[in-house]
Write an enzyme that holds these catalytic residues in place. Structure first.
Site, mmCIF file in Angstrom:
data_model
loop_
_atom_site.group_PDB
_atom_site.id
_atom_site.type_symbol
_atom_site.label_atom_id
_atom_site.label_comp_id
_atom_site.label_asym_id
_atom_site.label_seq_id
_atom_site.Cartn_x
_atom_site.Cartn_y
_atom_site.Cartn_z
ATOM 1 C CG ASN A 88 -1.710 1.209 1.433
ATOM 2 O OD1 ASN A 88 -1.791 2.048 0.535
ATOM 3 N ND2 ASN A 88 -2.317 1.352 2.608
ATOM 4 C CE LYS A 102 0.176 3.201 4.783
ATOM 5 N NZ LYS A 102 0.397 3.263 6.214
ATOM 6 C CG HIS A 127 -5.554 2.101 5.639
ATOM 7 N ND1 HIS A 127 -5.005 2.942 6.578
ATOM 8 C CD2 HIS A 127 -4.605 1.199 5.315
ATOM 9 C CE1 HIS A 127 -3.749 2.561 6.801
ATOM 10 N NE2 HIS A 127 -3.478 1.508 6.052
ATOM 11 C CD GLU A 162 -2.325 5.484 6.946
ATOM 12 O OE1 GLU A 162 -2.466 5.507 5.710
ATOM 13 O OE2 GLU A 162 -1.320 4.990 7.504
ATOM 14 C CD GLU A 175 -3.015 -2.292 7.560
ATOM 15 O OE1 GLU A 175 -1.941 -2.539 7.014
ATOM 16 O OE2 GLU A 175 -3.641 -1.230 7.376
ATOM 17 N N GLY A 216 3.353 2.152 10.942
ATOM 18 C CA GLY A 216 4.389 3.174 10.836
ATOM 19 C C GLY A 216 5.178 3.428 12.100
ATOM 20 C CB SER A 271 5.891 -1.908 11.742
ATOM 21 O OG SER A 271 5.501 -0.605 12.109
#
Ligand code: 13P
Length: 249
Positions: A7, A9, A97, A99, A166, A172, A210
């Site tokens: 991904n 992003k 997701h 985010e 996730e 991250g 990660s």
């Protein structure tokens, strides 16, 4: 079969295609293992049509990072529908997701997105995951079950849905769950999915957060794990390929 899904992003410009080219070439050459996995890359919307054409019928597939919740066409400035994604030859889309959830995408929007993606015959990478606070309060499984049951229906073609677990706290941050903890979540979640959806279908669950070539060994022995959703390390062909190489070493 394991999935290695990258991904990107909000990264990537037209010449980033060389990253996918290298991954595709590697996978073609990797005769010993290439039947055991599927590599998929999700670039931003701006690159989808071009990349979809270039990687049509190739080892690597292209995936969209999101779609709008309304079907086909409409007065929704800046949005792209599942119908439009499908029409340019794309077969995968990431939905839910964290985010995007952080920017207001709630269960009811995610539910609509999944509905329209299924209607357009896309395979869905459906992201779920608890945040740090929920983990601390030991609410992980409860949160995951709720995220699933709020949006998936029993009569859906569940084989089109790949779940990506996730944990928000691992995205991250360089932190990954303890192998025993992750294993337990995978086992309990798969058991729950079977009983809730009254099916013998063995849902596919990926892990994301990660993942890199240095920690991939931790995931090797988990037979319940069906692959990975990889953020940062998917922007470099070397890092992405190293993850696959180490996984099968
Ligand atoms: P990182 O691999 O950069 O932690 O990102 C994971 C992710 O969000 C993939 O969707």
């Amino acid at each position: 079969m394991k999935y290695f899904i990258g991904n990107w992003k909000m990264f990537g410009i037209p010449r980033s295609i060389k990253i996918i080219d290298r991954i595709n070439n590697f996978s073609n050459r990797d005769k010993k293992n290439n039947k055991k996995y599927k590599a998929i890359i999700a670039p931003p919307h701006t690159l989808l049509q071009d990349f979809s054409r270039k990687f049509k019928n190739k080892k690597v597939s292209i995936c969209a990072q999101n779609c709008f919740e309304k079907d086909r066409f409409g007065a929704y400035t800046g949005s792209v529908s599942a119908f439009m994604i499908k029409k340019i030859g794309i077969n995968y889309v990431i939905i839910g997701h964290s985010e995007n959830r952080a920017y207001g995408e709630n269960d009811s929007i995610i539910k609509e997105k999944i509905f329209t993606a299924l209607k357009n015959n896309l395979n869905i990478i459906f992201c779920i995951g608890e945040d740090k606070n929920q983990k601390r309060k030991k609410l992980t499984l409860k949160v995951l079950k709720k995220q699933i049951t709020k949006v998936l229906k029993r009569n859906y073609n569940l084989k089109k849905i790949i779940i990506a677990y996730e944990p928000v706290w691992s995205i991250g941050t360089g932190k990954i769950p303890k192998p025993a903890e992750l294993q337990k979540i995978l086992i309990l979640l798969k058991k729950f999915l079977k009983s809730h959806f009254k099916t013998r279908y063995n849902f596919k669950i990926l892990y994301g957060g990660s993942v890199d070539s240095k920690n991939i060994d931790n995931f090797k022995l988990m037979k319940e794990l069906d692959g990975f959703l990889i953020g940062g390390a998917s922007k470099s062909s070397k890092k992405f390929i190293d993850i696959i190489k180490k996984f099968y070493k």
